[in-house]
Motif scaffolding. Structure first.
Motif, PDB file in Angstrom:
ATOM      1  N   ASP A 154      -3.392  31.753  24.294  1.00  0.00           N
ATOM      2  CA  ASP A 154      -4.594  32.530  23.927  1.00  0.00           C
ATOM      3  C   ASP A 154      -5.534  31.413  23.455  1.00  0.00           C
ATOM      4  OD1 ASP A 154      -6.695  33.774  23.062  1.00  0.00           O
ATOM      5  OD2 ASP A 154      -5.258  35.782  22.294  1.00  0.00           O
ATOM      6  N   PRO A 155      -6.619  31.237  24.199  1.00  0.00           N
ATOM      7  CA  PRO A 155      -7.727  30.177  23.816  1.00  0.00           C
ATOM      8  C   PRO A 155      -8.378  30.473  22.545  1.00  0.00           C
ATOM      9  CG  PRO A 155      -8.603  31.555  25.567  1.00  0.00           C
ATOM     10  CD  PRO A 155      -6.856  31.684  25.546  1.00  0.00           C
ATOM     11  N   PHE A 156      -8.064  31.884  22.137  1.00  0.00           N
ATOM     12  CA  PHE A 156      -8.587  32.211  20.662  1.00  0.00           C
ATOM     13  C   PHE A 156      -7.662  31.958  19.567  1.00  0.00           C
ATOM     14  CE2 PHE A 156     -11.250  34.776  23.721  1.00  0.00           C
ATOM     15  CZ  PHE A 156     -12.272  34.679  23.221  1.00  0.00           C
ATOM     16  N   GLY A 157      -6.575  31.413  19.753  1.00  0.00           N
ATOM     17  CA  GLY A 157      -5.665  30.963  18.788  1.00  0.00           C
ATOM     18  C   GLY A 157      -4.573  31.965  18.309  1.00  0.00           C
ATOM     19  N   VAL A 158      -3.794  31.683  17.635  1.00  0.00           N
ATOM     20  CA  VAL A 158      -2.607  32.597  17.326  1.00  0.00           C
ATOM     21  C   VAL A 158      -2.495  32.408  15.733  1.00  0.00           C
ATOM     22  CG1 VAL A 158      -0.133  33.285  17.342  1.00  0.00           C
ATOM     23  CG2 VAL A 158      -1.341  32.288  19.272  1.00  0.00           C
ATOM     24  N   PRO A 159      -2.638  33.721  14.944  1.00  0.00           N
ATOM     25  CA  PRO A 159      -2.760  33.727  13.359  1.00  0.00           C
ATOM     26  C   PRO A 159      -1.184  33.391  13.081  1.00  0.00           C
ATOM     27  CG  PRO A 159      -3.519  35.755  14.216  1.00  0.00           C
ATOM     28  CD  PRO A 159      -3.087  34.909  15.531  1.00  0.00           C
ATOM     29  N   GLY A 160      -1.145  32.878  11.614  1.00  0.00           N
ATOM     30  CA  GLY A 160       0.276  32.664  11.076  1.00  0.00           C
ATOM     31  C   GLY A 160       0.671  33.755  10.377  1.00  0.00           C
ATOM     32  N   ALA A 161       1.996  33.992  10.342  1.00  0.00           N
ATOM     33  CA  ALA A 161       2.524  35.033   9.647  1.00  0.00           C
ATOM     34  C   ALA A 161       2.596  34.765   8.126  1.00  0.00           C
ATOM     35  CB  ALA A 161       3.960  35.504   9.943  1.00  0.00           C
ATOM     36  N   GLY A 162       2.465  36.022   7.479  1.00  0.00           N
ATOM     37  CA  GLY A 162       2.487  35.761   5.668  1.00  0.00           C
ATOM     38  C   GLY A 162       2.256  36.926   5.084  1.00  0.00           C
TER      39      GLY A 162
END
Length: 199
Positions: A154-162
């Motif tokens: 995804d060119p919009f990026g991937v959030p990190g878990a937490g």
């Protein structure tokens, strides 16, 4: 399926509600992406799988799309219309707010004030393409169980878990999440089931 409009401060929003075969265990309310609609492939497959598992699923078309515009309304207008819709739909069931892309952001921003039990964020756009410094990670709820489903390309990026945020990364998928739609649906239903929101 029931289809109708709800008046909001930003004009009428389109509503489609599908009930499961038996008594609904939760209400899953889903919004669309900025230039898309509620018939996006990932929303459709999640809608069908959640209904089959016992959720009442409501698809919400924002007023700007009902009016025929493709350019999205400002964020505060989106949130205002969404809040009016969700408040009008309250039925006492556990409320799961969600959507894809822009709709996921709206669900995340409004979840706490609307008393959501959970949030489903499909293709959460972490940042504008090529601008990772403009992160929207702060929009993700910190105290509400949240499932983010993003493609690893995804060119919009991937959030990190937490915290309360779980992240399911779909191999080979881009922002439309079209790759392995059944797999995405299975992940979403598994998450809903883990919280006893569906059968």
């Amino acid at each position: 399926m029931r289809s109708f409009s709800i008046e909001t401060p930003r004009g009428p929003a389109g509503i489609r509600i599908t009930d499961p075969a038996g008594p609904p265990l939760c209400q899953l309310v889903l919004g669309h992406g900025a230039g898309g609609d509620v018939d996006a492939p990932d929303l459709t497959v999640v809608h069908d799988a959640a209904v089959a598992a016992g959720a009442r699923v409501t698809l919400v078309t924002q007023p700007y799309r009902v009016a025929g515009r493709r350019a999205p309304a400002p964020a505060n207008h989106l949130d205002e219309a969404w809040t009016a819709v969700v408040t009008g739909l309250a039925d006492g069931l556990p409320l799961i707010l969600g959507g894809r892309s822009s709709g996921a952001r709206v669900a995340c921003r409004t979840a706490e004030q609307l008393g959501a039990a959970g949030v489903l964020a499909l293709a959460f756009p972490l940042h504008p393409p090529g601008k990772p410094e403009r992160s929207r990670a702060g929009e993700l709820p910190t105290r509400i169980p949240t499932l983010v489903v993003n493609g690893d390309r995804d060119p919009f990026g991937v959030p990190g878990a937490g915290g309360a945020v779980e992240v399911a990364v779909r191999p080979g998928a881009v922002h439309d999440l079209r790759r392995d739609l059944p797999g995405t649906a299975a992940i979403v239903v598994g998450w809903l089931r883990s919280h006893s929101w569906v059968r």
